[in-house]
Scaffold this active site. Structure first.
Site, PDB file in Angstrom:
ATOM      1  N   GLY A 148      93.461  11.218  17.381  1.00 50.64           N
ATOM      2  CA  GLY A 148      92.300  11.678  18.129  1.00 50.64           C
ATOM      3  C   GLY A 148      92.603  13.047  18.727  1.00 50.64           C
ATOM      4  O   GLY A 148      93.770  13.479  18.764  1.00 50.64           O
ATOM      5  N   ALA A 149      91.543  13.732  19.153  1.00 49.01           N
ATOM      6  CA  ALA A 149      91.727  15.040  19.780  1.00 49.01           C
ATOM      7  C   ALA A 149      90.679  15.277  20.857  1.00 49.01           C
ATOM      8  O   ALA A 149      90.216  16.385  21.069  1.00 49.01           O
ATOM      9  CB  ALA A 149      91.693  16.145  18.732  1.00 49.01           C
ATOM     10  N   HIS A 178      73.193   3.782  29.608  1.00 49.95           N
ATOM     11  CA  HIS A 178      72.807   4.837  30.537  1.00 49.95           C
ATOM     12  C   HIS A 178      71.299   4.743  30.731  1.00 49.95           C
ATOM     13  O   HIS A 178      70.556   4.660  29.756  1.00 49.95           O
ATOM     14  CB  HIS A 178      73.200   6.211  30.001  1.00 49.95           C
ATOM     15  CG  HIS A 178      73.205   7.248  31.074  1.00 49.95           C
ATOM     16  ND1 HIS A 178      72.048   7.739  31.626  1.00 49.95           N
ATOM     17  CD2 HIS A 178      74.223   7.862  31.715  1.00 49.95           C
ATOM     18  CE1 HIS A 178      72.363   8.621  32.566  1.00 49.95           C
ATOM     19  NE2 HIS A 178      73.666   8.716  32.641  1.00 49.95           N
ATOM     20  N   HIS A 238      75.958   3.772  25.999  1.00 45.65           N
ATOM     21  CA  HIS A 238      76.571   5.014  26.455  1.00 45.65           C
ATOM     22  C   HIS A 238      78.093   4.964  26.523  1.00 45.65           C
ATOM     23  O   HIS A 238      78.782   5.914  26.197  1.00 45.65           O
ATOM     24  CB  HIS A 238      76.009   5.326  27.840  1.00 45.65           C
ATOM     25  CG  HIS A 238      76.496   6.600  28.437  1.00 45.65           C
ATOM     26  ND1 HIS A 238      76.336   7.798  27.798  1.00 45.65           N
ATOM     27  CD2 HIS A 238      77.132   6.871  29.605  1.00 45.65           C
ATOM     28  CE1 HIS A 238      76.852   8.761  28.554  1.00 45.65           C
ATOM     29  NE2 HIS A 238      77.347   8.221  29.646  1.00 45.65           N
ATOM     30  N   ARG A 265      74.410   1.919  37.304  1.00 43.16           N
ATOM     31  CA  ARG A 265      73.739   2.110  36.015  1.00 43.16           C
ATOM     32  C   ARG A 265      73.188   0.823  35.416  1.00 43.16           C
ATOM     33  O   ARG A 265      72.111   0.829  34.834  1.00 43.16           O
ATOM     34  CB  ARG A 265      74.737   2.697  35.012  1.00 43.16           C
ATOM     35  CG  ARG A 265      75.002   4.127  35.300  1.00 43.16           C
ATOM     36  CD  ARG A 265      75.883   4.759  34.264  1.00 43.16           C
ATOM     37  NE  ARG A 265      76.096   6.139  34.669  1.00 43.16           N
ATOM     38  CZ  ARG A 265      76.986   6.943  34.151  1.00 43.16           C
ATOM     39  NH1 ARG A 265      77.767   6.526  33.184  1.00 43.16           N
ATOM     40  NH2 ARG A 265      77.107   8.173  34.586  1.00 43.16           N
ATOM     41  N   LEU A 268      86.107  10.625  32.553  1.00 44.22           N
ATOM     42  CA  LEU A 268      86.853  11.874  32.374  1.00 44.22           C
ATOM     43  C   LEU A 268      88.143  11.811  33.189  1.00 44.22           C
ATOM     44  O   LEU A 268      89.199  12.268  32.761  1.00 44.22           O
ATOM     45  CB  LEU A 268      86.011  13.072  32.828  1.00 44.22           C
ATOM     46  CG  LEU A 268      84.872  13.503  31.894  1.00 44.22           C
ATOM     47  CD1 LEU A 268      84.072  14.641  32.527  1.00 44.22           C
ATOM     48  CD2 LEU A 268      85.407  13.942  30.540  1.00 44.22           C
ATOM     49  N   ARG A 271      81.368   0.766  34.444  1.00 41.29           N
ATOM     50  CA  ARG A 271      82.095   1.984  34.792  1.00 41.29           C
ATOM     51  C   ARG A 271      81.308   2.821  35.781  1.00 41.29           C
ATOM     52  O   ARG A 271      80.099   2.986  35.658  1.00 41.29           O
ATOM     53  CB  ARG A 271      82.336   2.817  33.541  1.00 41.29           C
ATOM     54  CG  ARG A 271      82.923   4.174  33.835  1.00 41.29           C
ATOM     55  CD  ARG A 271      82.948   5.050  32.599  1.00 41.29           C
ATOM     56  NE  ARG A 271      81.613   5.423  32.180  1.00 41.29           N
ATOM     57  CZ  ARG A 271      81.205   6.691  32.071  1.00 41.29           C
ATOM     58  NH1 ARG A 271      82.006   7.683  32.344  1.00 41.29           N
ATOM     59  NH2 ARG A 271      79.981   6.970  31.673  1.00 41.29           N
ATOM     60  N   ASP A 278      86.848   3.193  15.361  1.00 39.12           N
ATOM     61  CA  ASP A 278      87.871   3.093  14.304  1.00 39.12           C
ATOM     62  C   ASP A 278      89.238   2.681  14.844  1.00 39.12           C
ATOM     63  O   ASP A 278      89.919   1.844  14.258  1.00 39.12           O
ATOM     64  CB  ASP A 278      88.052   4.445  13.589  1.00 39.12           C
ATOM     65  CG  ASP A 278      86.756   5.002  13.049  1.00 39.12           C
ATOM     66  OD1 ASP A 278      85.863   4.212  12.715  1.00 39.12           O
ATOM     67  OD2 ASP A 278      86.638   6.237  12.962  1.00 39.12           O
ATOM     68  N   GLU A 287      88.714   6.344  26.077  1.00 42.22           N
ATOM     69  CA  GLU A 287      87.653   5.347  26.035  1.00 42.22           C
ATOM     70  C   GLU A 287      87.998   4.153  25.138  1.00 42.22           C
ATOM     71  O   GLU A 287      87.511   3.049  25.350  1.00 42.22           O
ATOM     72  CB  GLU A 287      86.342   6.004  25.581  1.00 42.22           C
ATOM     73  CG  GLU A 287      85.151   5.101  25.835  1.00 42.22           C
ATOM     74  CD  GLU A 287      83.810   5.789  25.596  1.00 42.22           C
ATOM     75  OE1 GLU A 287      83.736   7.029  25.719  1.00 42.22           O
ATOM     76  OE2 GLU A 287      82.838   5.074  25.302  1.00 42.22           O
TER      77      GLU A 287
HETATM   78  C1  LIG Z   1      76.520  12.275  26.589  1.00 45.48           C
HETATM   79  C2  LIG Z   1      77.720  11.816  27.340  1.00 45.48           C
HETATM   80  C3  LIG Z   1      77.928  12.228  28.648  1.00 45.48           C
HETATM   81  C4  LIG Z   1      79.035  11.799  29.366  1.00 45.48           C
HETATM   82  N1  LIG Z   1      79.217  12.256  30.643  1.00 45.48           N
HETATM   83  C5  LIG Z   1      80.308  11.867  31.340  1.00 45.48           C
HETATM   84  C6  LIG Z   1      80.542  12.366  32.657  1.00 45.48           C
HETATM   85  O1  LIG Z   1      79.770  13.148  33.181  1.00 45.48           O
HETATM   86  N2  LIG Z   1      81.642  11.950  33.312  1.00 45.48           N
HETATM   87  C7  LIG Z   1      82.543  11.095  32.758  1.00 45.48           C
HETATM   88  O2  LIG Z   1      83.536  10.775  33.396  1.00 45.48           O
HETATM   89  N3  LIG Z   1      82.353  10.626  31.502  1.00 45.48           N
HETATM   90  C8  LIG Z   1      81.253  10.985  30.784  1.00 45.48           C
HETATM   91  N4  LIG Z   1      81.073  10.499  29.509  1.00 45.48           N
HETATM   92  C9  LIG Z   1      82.090   9.655  28.908  1.00 45.48           C
HETATM   93  C10 LIG Z   1      83.264  10.493  28.429  1.00 45.48           C
HETATM   94  O3  LIG Z   1      82.825  11.710  27.951  1.00 45.48           O
HETATM   95  C11 LIG Z   1      84.021   9.806  27.315  1.00 45.48           C
HETATM   96  O4  LIG Z   1      84.362   8.536  27.720  1.00 45.48           O
HETATM   97  C12 LIG Z   1      85.289  10.553  27.012  1.00 45.48           C
HETATM   98  O5  LIG Z   1      85.019  11.880  26.698  1.00 45.48           O
HETATM   99  C13 LIG Z   1      86.066   9.934  25.890  1.00 45.48           C
HETATM  100  O6  LIG Z   1      87.175  10.761  25.612  1.00 45.48           O
HETATM  101  P1  LIG Z   1      88.291  10.317  24.606  1.00 45.48           P
HETATM  102  O7  LIG Z   1      89.358  11.329  24.681  1.00 45.48           O
HETATM  103  O8  LIG Z   1      88.669   8.912  24.881  1.00 45.48           O
HETATM  104  O9  LIG Z   1      87.591  10.294  23.191  1.00 45.48           O
HETATM  105  P2  LIG Z   1      86.605  11.315  22.427  1.00 45.48           P
HETATM  106  O10 LIG Z   1      86.350  12.544  23.178  1.00 45.48           O
HETATM  107  O11 LIG Z   1      85.472  10.487  21.986  1.00 45.48           O
HETATM  108  O12 LIG Z   1      87.481  11.728  21.184  1.00 45.48           O
HETATM  109  C14 LIG Z   1      87.821  10.837  20.167  1.00 45.48           C
HETATM  110  C15 LIG Z   1      88.689  11.561  19.190  1.00 45.48           C
HETATM  111  O13 LIG Z   1      89.185  10.642  18.225  1.00 45.48           O
HETATM  112  C16 LIG Z   1      88.968  11.110  16.936  1.00 45.48           C
HETATM  113  N5  LIG Z   1      88.800   9.977  16.037  1.00 45.48           N
HETATM  114  C17 LIG Z   1      87.915   8.955  16.147  1.00 45.48           C
HETATM  115  N6  LIG Z   1      88.061   8.120  15.102  1.00 45.48           N
HETATM  116  C18 LIG Z   1      89.052   8.614  14.327  1.00 45.48           C
HETATM  117  C19 LIG Z   1      89.640   8.219  13.102  1.00 45.48           C
HETATM  118  N7  LIG Z   1      89.232   7.150  12.421  1.00 45.48           N
HETATM  119  N8  LIG Z   1      90.636   8.963  12.593  1.00 45.48           N
HETATM  120  C20 LIG Z   1      91.059  10.083  13.230  1.00 45.48           C
HETATM  121  N9  LIG Z   1      90.530  10.508  14.381  1.00 45.48           N
HETATM  122  C21 LIG Z   1      89.536   9.788  14.925  1.00 45.48           C
HETATM  123  C22 LIG Z   1      87.722  11.990  17.043  1.00 45.48           C
HETATM  124  O14 LIG Z   1      87.688  12.909  15.994  1.00 45.48           O
HETATM  125  C23 LIG Z   1      87.959  12.642  18.400  1.00 45.48           C
HETATM  126  O15 LIG Z   1      88.799  13.750  18.271  1.00 45.48           O
HETATM  127  C24 LIG Z   1      79.957  10.919  28.771  1.00 45.48           C
HETATM  128  C25 LIG Z   1      79.754  10.487  27.455  1.00 45.48           C
HETATM  129  C26 LIG Z   1      78.644  10.922  26.745  1.00 45.48           C
HETATM  130  C27 LIG Z   1      78.429  10.435  25.363  1.00 45.48           C
END
Ligand SMILES: Cc1cc2nc3c(=O)[nH]c(=O)nc-3n(C[C@H](O)[C@H](O)[C@H](O)COP(=O)(O)OP(=O)(O)OC[C@H]3O[C@@H](n4cnc5c(N)ncnc54)[C@H](O)[C@@H]3O)c2cc1C
Ligand code: SF4
Ligand code: SF4
Lengths: 520, 235
Positions: free
Chosen positions: A9-10, A228, A324, A265, A365, A359, A207, A348
């Protein structure tokens, strides 16, 4: 390929883990199915929580988080999360995140639902974007290797220990191996199972959870999916909670308010869902200061214009609740380690037991950064005592080859829509036994017929249909586990609301844990 | 509504402009592409992510101009959709941005050393706010005539990102040294990048700011020296 620590992931969780892992002097790789700055993290608008304000305290942050969790979160983990929050913000500030400021130069904070104080630090409505990109710049500074367009297939273990993972190189459909001493799964959530009824990015297909589960990891609290309250009606594009935080109203066809907009929420989503049976529901921001909207909600203004063709300073915004956030995930301990040695998880996709049944906005974040640091420490100290093992591509390759052989005429995209609608209706805001069972039966049926959903496109070069099919396989697998978990929890708690069991039941104030097809 | 899409699949030696009918009512170009993929031809490749203009995945050329598919409102017939220019083509509308991404690394666009004493005010935050809105969509690279001919050119988004950090009061070691070759002086100030940016960023303006900052720090235009500095040799 061989790295001490392999991070899958990134998003912001992956990038912050990578930065902290690098500090431990180990080799680190980030492998993602997209380009790095395209992760869903970029979409977060509202903010990131930390008790910094004069009247706010860490205790209140803990209290709000626990309250929102409906007695399902782990108190110690919540304490750790909230206590580490000011430090996390300080760190983000120190690497150059452009947080919005107050006139006297403090990091500005605003109030999100369920919070007693303005506690969410933000960068206009680009909070996630600016955090993600700043982390990415630091990853470049530290010269950390990033592999793009690689899709995680299998997490490989040997004698109960993780030894690496296999990926589909999307450029040529070949399977590649990454051998590693520890592996961190940071692949984001699974709310995109709800398809067009979800605010999420295309890539939030769960995934990583499925790969971890297949490798023998415990998943927990899958039934808890946060809806949401305010997504644009036609596109499910999120209108940030800060719109309500700043005084926006929820109104019906007659312009009448029907609930307290600042409740958590789950409650607001349910109120809207019920109201939608009687009338359309709108978000009303017309009475808010125009300057405030331009300053704090520029994205929303643009998106409402594009998708609904409305000027939100003048008109009502048609909305509906949309899936959401995934509270459930890969179960981890205080070191962010799963039940499999050397397999870690963060973000997440992980369940650190801090969100429980619901949550708190802005805590997600936050957890990316706080646990990003912890997981790096855990993964590094584990890796230091391990040796590399070799792994082969055989099994993963066979699976891919088999998919190319599928024959049959069912359209993948129709099936995705079907699952999305089914989930929104039967496994959504209001649930009951018969409907959950109906969903489970339908999913089993789909599972049994997966080989009839064949690839129309059999080319090897950047075959997106193949990737979408693999994602669909993951979603169908995970969807069944979600429904099973929802059936098991015969009570209503937070985001999990059972029309047939309206009360919270003490018996269930523990996580739902699933392991190799059995509940623990 | 009709759309013409540039298709390219190397292993099939398939390289043609194909016209598709979009019978469904759609708002954005991205929705139209999805409709085509889901109902007509699943082999069509294009990138997308957030559908709300922040992940930077879906930039394509529409009637010759780089734009985000998710933010492009479809109005009339016969729109021609092509992949971004100046980047290696992977398939159909998908380009390889690896090299473009590398430019921010070459430009060392990050905070080098934190000035711990500095306090950022509301006003300071406004200085590089718009630059930090960049979503790395690559539209500006598609539009840039210099990047088209010189793949070593740092390019608009990398230079914007550099300016973001150089302008940041928290930066105690602004890095303009790495921007002198194949960087700020190679830009023709044509402003094409500004015209396509979905985030209303003007890399051209940022490059000009970097030029004056560089001049203040004692750097000068090497092209100028190359053109007029010849007679130095005769001394
Ligand atoms: C519209 C929206 C608004 C939000 N607003 C807020 C907010 O204001 N405050 C807050 O705290 N949270 C908020 N959230 C929630 C928060 O943004 C997310 O929970 C958080 O960004 C998740 O980060 P992450 O690093 O876990 O994963 P993500 O940012 O989802 O990144 C997942 C990574 O895994 C990679 N990946 C996935 N599957 C595979 C695979 N099979 N093989 C290789 N790579 C893969 C993807 O390419 C990506 O790089 C919001 C979410 C949404 C959708
Ligand atoms: S500067 Fe603008 S056009 Fe260029 S990558 Fe950033 S957002 Fe896209
Ligand atoms: S102004 Fe400079 S950076 Fe922008 S497109 Fe023109 S040459 Fe490229």
């Amino acid at each position: 390929m061989q790295y001490d620590i392999l991070i899958i992931g990134a998003g912001a969780s992956a990038l912050s883990s990578a930065l902290f892992a690098k500090q431990e002097g180990l080799s680190v790789a980030l492998v993602t199915k997209e380009f790095p700055t395209r992760a869903q993290t970029s979409m977060a608008q509202g903010g990131i929580n930390a008790a910094l304000g004069k009247d706010d305290t860490i205790e209140l942050h803990i209290e709000d988080t626990l309250k929102s969790s409906h007695a399902l979160a782990d108190e110690k983990m919540v304490q750790h999360l909230c206590q580490s929050a000011p430090e996390a913000i300080k760190w983000l500030d120190s690497i150059g995140v452009c947080f919005s400021r107050t006139p006297d130069g403090e990091i500005a904070q605003r109030k999100l639902g369920g919070a007693k104080h303005p506690r969410a630090c933000y960068a206009q409505d680009y909070t996630g974007l600016k955090i993600l990109h700043t982390l990415y710049d630091q990853v470049n500074k530290e010269n950390i290797d990033i592999f793009n367009q690689r899709f995680l297939l299998d997490i490989i273990t040997k004698e109960q220990k993780v030894i690496g993972a296999t990926f589909l190189n999307m450029r040529n459909s070949q399977v590649e191996t990454f051998s590693a001493k520890s592996v961190i799964v940071a692949t984001g959530g699974y709310a995109k199972i709800y398809g067009k009824h979800s605010t999420n990015s295309k890539s939030s297909t769960g995934d990583g959870l499925v790969a971890a589960y297949k490798a023998g990891a415990i998943l927990s609290n899958l039934e808890f999916v946060q809806f949401h309250p305010t997504a644009l009606k036609n596109s499910s594009i999120l209108i940030s909670e800060s719109a309500r935080g700043a005084g926006g109203y929820l109104v019906d066809n007659n312009g009448e308010r029907f609930c307290d907009e600042l409740r958590p929420r789950d409650e607001v989503s349910r109120a809207i869902y019920e109201q939608m049976k009687k009338s359309d529901v709108f978000l009303d921001l017309r009475h808010l200061d125009k300057e405030f909207i331009e300053e704090s909600l520029p994205q929303e203004q643009k998106l409402a214009k594009l998708y609904e063709d409305i000027d939100l300073t003048q008109e009502l915004i048609p909305i509906k609740p949309a899936a959401h956030y995934s509270m459930g995930g890969i179960e981890v301990d205080a070191n962010s380690q799963t039940n499999i040695e050397g397999l870690f998880s963060v973000g997440e996709c992980a369940n650190h037991n801090v969100h429980g049944a619901n949550r708190l906005g802005g805590n997600s974040l936050l957890e990316l950064i706080v646990f990003g640091k912890d997981v790096a420490k855990g993964a590094a100290s584990y890796a230091k005592a391990q040796e590399f093992q070799t792994l082969d591509t055989k099994e993963s390759q066979q699976k891919i080859d088999a998919i190319f052989q599928y024959e049959g005429g069912i359209n993948l995209y129709d099936m995705k829509d079907l699952v999305a609608d089914l989930f929104y209706k039967n496994v959504g805001i209001l649930r009951k036994e018969s409907e959950l069972q109906e969903a489970l039966d339908a999913l089993k049926n789909i599972q049994n017929n997966l080989s009839k959903i064949a690839l129309q496109d059999k080319t090897k070069e950047f075959n997106q249909e193949l990737v979408e099919l693999l994602e669909f396989h993951n979603m169908v697998e995970l969807a069944q586990l979600i429904v099973l978990s929802a059936l098991k929890r015969k009570e209503s708690r937070g985001a999990h609301y059972r029309a047939d069991y309206l009360e919270e039941n003490k018996e269930f104030s523990k996580p739902t844990r699933i392991y190799r097809g059995e509940f623990l | 509504m009709k759309l013409k899409i540039q298709r390219y699949i190397k292993e099939k030696e398939f390289n043609t402009l194909i016209e598709y009918d979009v019978e469904k009512k759609v708002t954005t170009l991205l929705e139209a592409l999805e409709y085509i993929k889901q109902t007509k031809d699943s082999s069509l490749a294009f990138e997308s992510g957030c559908r709300s203009g922040v992940c930077g995945s879906c930039s394509v050329q529409v009637d010759g101009k780089a734009t985000l598919a998710c933010s492009h409102k479809l109005q009339e017939d016969a729109v021609v959709v092509e992949p971004l220019k100046n980047m290696p083509l992977i398939r159909d509308l998908v380009v390889d941005m690896t090299q473009a991404y590398q430019t921010t690394k070459k430009a060392q666009a990050w905070l080098h050393l934190l000035d711990k004493e500095t306090k950022i005010t509301d006003e300071d935050e406004h200085i590089n706010r718009v630059q930090s809105d960049c979503i790395l969509c690559g539209s500006c690279y598609s539009a840039c005539p210099v990047f088209a001919v010189n793949k070593n050119f740092l390019g608009p988004f990398a230079l914007t990102r550099s300016w973001k950090y150089v302008a940041d009061k928290r930066e105690a070691q602004p890095a303009v040294d790495v921007l002198q070759t194949d960087g700020i002086w190679d830009c023709t100030l044509c402003n094409e990048c500004t015209m396509v940016c979905p985030q209303e960023i003007s890399s051209k303006a940022d490059i000009e700011k970097l030029r004056s900052k560089s001049a203040m720090m004692g750097y000068s235009d090497p092209n100028f020296a190359a053109n007029f500095g010849g007679f130095e040799l005769s001394f």
